[in-house]
Every structure is written in structure tokens, then in C-alpha cells.
Write an enzyme that holds these catalytic residues in place. Sequence first.
Site, PDB file in Angstrom:
ATOM      1  CB  SER A 132      -0.913   0.031   1.224  1.00 29.19           C
ATOM      2  OG  SER A 132      -1.622   1.262   1.245  1.00 29.19           O
ATOM      3  CE  LYS A 186      -2.889  -2.528  -0.410  1.00 28.55           C
ATOM      4  NZ  LYS A 186      -3.971  -2.043  -1.217  1.00 28.55           N
TER       5      LYS A 186
END
Length: 472
Positions: A132, A186
Site C-alpha cells: 500500500s 491488505k
Amino acid sequence: MSTADIGLIGLAVMGSNLALNIAEKGYTVAVHNRTASRIDDFVVTAKAQGLDGKVIPEADLAKFVQAIKAPRSIIIMVKAGKPVDEMIEELLPLLDKGDAIIECGNSLFTDTQRRFDYLKPKGIGYLGVGVSGGEEGARHGPSIMVGGSKEQWHNAEAVLTAIAAKFNGESCCAYLGEGGAGHFVKTIHNGIEYGDMQMIAEVYGVMRDGLGMSPKDCAAVFKEWNKGPLNSYLIEITGHVLDAVDGETGKPLVELILDKAGQKGTGVWSAIAAQQMGVPATAIEGAVAARSISARKDERVAAEAIYGKPNRAKTDVTLAELEKALLAGKIVSYAQGFAVIAKASEENGWALPLATIAKIWRAGCIIRSRFLDQMSSAYAKGGNVNLLVVPDFVAIMKDSHPSLRKVVAAAATGEFPMICLSAALSYFDSYRQAQGTANLIQGQRDFFGAHGFEIAGRGADLHGTWPSTLGK
Ligand code: 6PG
């Protein structure tokens, strides 16, 4: 000769930036891309940044594999879905036992689990890694959520730890668990990201239409808020987005952007996972629904023609109340997200470390914020408890939920949509009440389906004597 520390396939923006990041940290990276011209472009970029000495470009896949030191770690950064499976099949005959494929896209965690299970008996490691931080993060330090084959993780650990963002000197990269654990975390990161973004947008709506503020005025407020408890990347960029001026017209850019939000699926996956496990994640669900409603512009235009313009009178909500409402909403949303992670951990036998997850989200990722530092400390004290009952957060909620209540109430009467903030408030109100209303639901279920109910002191699976409604 095999000289590369690691390989990377897929030189679109994210892949290129990750490769440059790896080279910059002093590791030699072999790079490959299906379209060979991309490799040439990448070499030009690497050269311009003085990093070409650490790059081994290879258009031939077999030669690319051979260029990597064994046991090999090969990052694949291709489009999620079928392209990942195709890449695995292409690589498979070229790999040796002990090598690992490290897939860094936004993959569905069940796909990752399937690939992990498929490769394990073949002796090939599979790491499903959530990355990310967008393009900038990939280049200068993302948050890296690793899942999959633990043994092969150790082969790639030094590189992945080095390229990740740092918070107070600590790397924002961690191994979280087997199989699909990294991609699951995630996914929930993204679900939380959806919630944060939607809540910010809802507050912006009140500023714009209820307080009559210009984008510039709103920008100034978000910049101010970024110095306080809401300090975070998303609050920071909101200030910049609201400040931006369109070069062509000189108008605030945000006013020209169409109010239709896109989504690529991770928010939906979060909501589905939460629902499937029976964990309420209403803020994430609300945020996903809000995006879907936003996308139906034509329907909204038609509906407004039927009902008339929303009657948005000036609101008496203050900026300080909006700030606190956002904080309260955010706590609820994170409480839900972490509860989903905790449940998934239990169901999949992952032993996901909640404190570590909060820690590696403190820098590099899209939801990075000051708040996560506090959260990691709370989880470090142990237990998988709902954040809403953790003392530090209880204190903040006690102080801020009245503002959330006032804002949501004002939104209801002022005809402002607040799918996410109102969902957060209702969750809070449902969660903190000892006596709810599901007694009635149980009565109804027993009435039409003899599903049974419980009475304290008299046992479970009891039934009522209900009047027949048949034929009436
Ligand atoms: C990140 C982002 C990244 C991407 C999202 C956007 O953590 O870096 O979340 O993964 O920007 O996938 O998702 P949507 O297109 O669904 O908003």
C-alpha cells in the site's frame, strides 16, 4: 551467472517503482516484462536515476529466471486475476524447488490461498503480499503486508524490509501469516480506506452545502485538522485536493470533477468477508454502497427531478463538531475493520498479530495516521477486544460521540446523505446497549418458523404458543 538478489516481473508504474526502490536500497534486481519495450523504457528511467548498475534487464523469461540467485525470490506485479495465474504457469517449469513467487498486486485473498495450496506440494513458495501507498509509496517506501510461505519469506525478508516505509526507524513490513493472510489484511486495509474517504467526503458535503464554504475554506480546515488527532495522509491529501485549481478555467478543480466514484473491488471484498464471517462492518459496507450510489449519476439526476433539490438549509453544526464526528466515526470504522481481521485470523488459523498490523500501517500506506500508533499500543497490551472498549479509545469516544450524534442528526434533518457516519453511529449505539430489540426478532422467527428463543433461567430453544394466521 546468477547475480540478482531478486527478480521482478511487470513494469507498469507500481512494478517499475518497486524495482527502482529495490535498486536504490542497494539490491540487484532482474526485471522482465511481457512487452519488451517496457523493459527498455525502464532501463532509461533507471539510468536517469543512476540506478541502472543495479538492474539486470531481461526480455527472455528463462534467462531472467537464471539471472536470479537461488533460492529465487520473484516478485510479480501484474494485473490481479487471470494474468497472475498465467504468469505462475509460465514461471513454473523454469523454477527450482525452494524458489518463491511473491505476488504483490491487489489479489483476492482466496485466490492467493488457492495459489499457495497449488504450489506448496510442488516445493515452490508463494507469498501473497499487500503493498500500500500508491505509486509514490512503491517508489519511496510502501507499507508491506506479507502472507504465505514462511520459509521463503525469510529469503526475501531483507529486501522487503529495506524497501518499506519506516516509522520511528521501524520498517512497515511484516510477515503476518500463512496462505492468503497478507492479501486479506491488505483487503481490509482498503475497506478501512474506503470508510475513511467516505466519512471525509460526507463531512465535506456539510461544509460545502450546509456551511456554504468554498473549496479553499474547506482546504484550510482540513490542513488545520491535520495538525490534531485526525492527522493522517488522507486528511492531508484532502486539503491538497480541495486547494487545487483547474489550469484551464481557473476554477477549483474539485468542483469540476464528476461526482462518480470508481472502485476496483477490494472494498466489496472486505464487506463480503465481513458478512460471511458474521462480523458487522457497517462503515465499510456503507462506504462501498456510497460509491455504488455515486456511480449511478443518471438515476440520481432523474430522482432529484422527481423529489426536488434536497432542502439543505444552513446547518448549526460547528467545524469543531465535524472534526470530532470524524474522529468518532473513524474509531468505529477501525474497530470494525480490526474485528474482521481478528475473526478471519481465528477462522483461518492465521494468528494475525493485530498490534503489528496497526504498526505497519503507521507509515507508507494510504490509511497511515497518528491514530494508528495509539492503536498499535492498545493492541500490544494484548487481547482481540473491540477497540470501543479499550480505555484510551473509550475516553475519545466518550468525548466525541455526542458530536457524531449531532452531526448525523443535523444531516438527517438537513437532507444530507451520511451513509457511513450514520452507520458508524448506529453501530456504536447498538454495540454499547445492554438491552437491544432482537427479542422481538426472535419472537417473530419463532412465530413463522418455530426457530426457538431463549429465556434467561428457563433455557434455550423455547417456543411460544402463537395464534394461527393461516387463511386470514
Ligand atoms: C493502496 C491503495 C491501492 C489502490 C486501491 C484503490 O493501498 O495503495 O488502496 O491499493 O489505490 O486499490 O482502490 P479503488 O480503485 O477500489 O478505490
